[in-house]
Design a protein around this motif. Structure first.
Motif, short mmCIF file in Angstrom:
data_model
loop_
_atom_site.label_atom_id
_atom_site.label_comp_id
_atom_site.label_asym_id
_atom_site.label_seq_id
_atom_site.Cartn_x
_atom_site.Cartn_y
_atom_site.Cartn_z
N VAL A 138 0.86 -1.18 0.00
CA VAL A 138 0.00 0.00 0.00
C VAL A 138 0.90 1.23 0.00
O VAL A 138 1.68 1.44 0.94
N ASN A 139 0.82 1.99 -1.08
CA ASN A 139 1.66 3.18 -1.24
C ASN A 139 3.14 2.85 -1.04
O ASN A 139 3.89 3.61 -0.42
N GLY A 140 3.54 1.68 -1.53
CA GLY A 140 4.94 1.27 -1.49
C GLY A 140 5.36 0.52 -0.24
O GLY A 140 6.47 0.00 -0.18
N ASP A 141 4.51 0.46 0.78
CA ASP A 141 4.85 -0.21 2.03
C ASP A 141 4.13 -1.56 2.14
O ASP A 141 2.98 -1.69 1.72
N GLU A 142 4.80 -2.54 2.73
CA GLU A 142 4.18 -3.84 2.95
C GLU A 142 3.01 -3.68 3.91
O GLU A 142 3.07 -2.91 4.87
N PHE A 143 1.94 -4.42 3.64
CA PHE A 143 0.74 -4.36 4.47
C PHE A 143 0.16 -5.76 4.53
O PHE A 143 -0.09 -6.37 3.49
N GLU A 144 -0.05 -6.26 5.73
CA GLU A 144 -0.60 -7.61 5.88
C GLU A 144 -2.11 -7.54 6.07
O GLU A 144 -2.61 -6.71 6.83
N ILE A 145 -2.81 -8.42 5.35
CA ILE A 145 -4.27 -8.44 5.40
C ILE A 145 -4.73 -9.90 5.23
O ILE A 145 -3.97 -10.73 4.72
N ALA A 146 -5.94 -10.19 5.65
CA ALA A 146 -6.49 -11.55 5.58
C ALA A 146 -6.46 -12.08 4.14
O ALA A 146 -6.61 -11.32 3.19
N ASP A 147 -6.31 -13.38 4.00
CA ASP A 147 -6.20 -14.02 2.69
C ASP A 147 -7.39 -13.77 1.77
O ASP A 147 -7.23 -13.69 0.57
N LEU A 184 -11.07 -5.14 -1.49
CA LEU A 184 -10.66 -3.74 -1.37
C LEU A 184 -11.46 -3.04 -0.27
O LEU A 184 -10.92 -2.19 0.43
N SER A 185 -12.72 -3.39 -0.11
CA SER A 185 -13.53 -2.80 0.97
C SER A 185 -12.94 -3.12 2.34
O SER A 185 -12.92 -2.27 3.23
N ASP A 186 -12.44 -4.34 2.52
CA ASP A 186 -11.80 -4.72 3.78
C ASP A 186 -10.55 -3.88 4.02
O ASP A 186 -10.29 -3.43 5.14
N LYS A 209 -11.34 -8.85 -5.01
CA LYS A 209 -10.53 -9.59 -4.04
C LYS A 209 -9.05 -9.29 -4.25
O LYS A 209 -8.57 -9.24 -5.38
N LEU A 210 -8.35 -9.10 -3.15
CA LEU A 210 -6.91 -8.84 -3.21
C LEU A 210 -6.15 -10.14 -3.40
O LEU A 210 -6.58 -11.20 -2.94
#
Length: 66
Positions: free
Chosen positions: A5-14, A18-20, A50-51
């Motif tokens: 996200v904007n060049g930085d690592e971001f951890e999110i559920a599998d 995009l709404s999440d 879905k991401l």
């Protein structure tokens, strides 16, 4: 899973959409634009987009003022 996200690592559920992601980033999504892998995603498609691991997202929040 890991996305960027904007060049930085971001951890999110599998199974995140995009709404999440938006819900994790802000309480007020008005004025927000998201580009996923160099393509703008309309707000109407955020909940069904879905991401995937490694997605590159650019998030812009428009701010009014004077």
């Amino acid at each position: 899973m890991m996305v960027y996200v904007n060049g930085d690592e971001f951890e999110i559920a599998d199974s995140a959409s995009l709404s999440d992601l938006v819900a994790k980033l802000t309480d007020d999504p008005r004025g927000m634009a998201i580009e996923r892998n160099r393509e703008i995603v309309p707000k109407s498609l955020h909940s069904e987009t879905k991401l995937e691991p490694g997605d590159r997202l650019e998030v812009v929040q428009f701010v009014g003022g004077g």
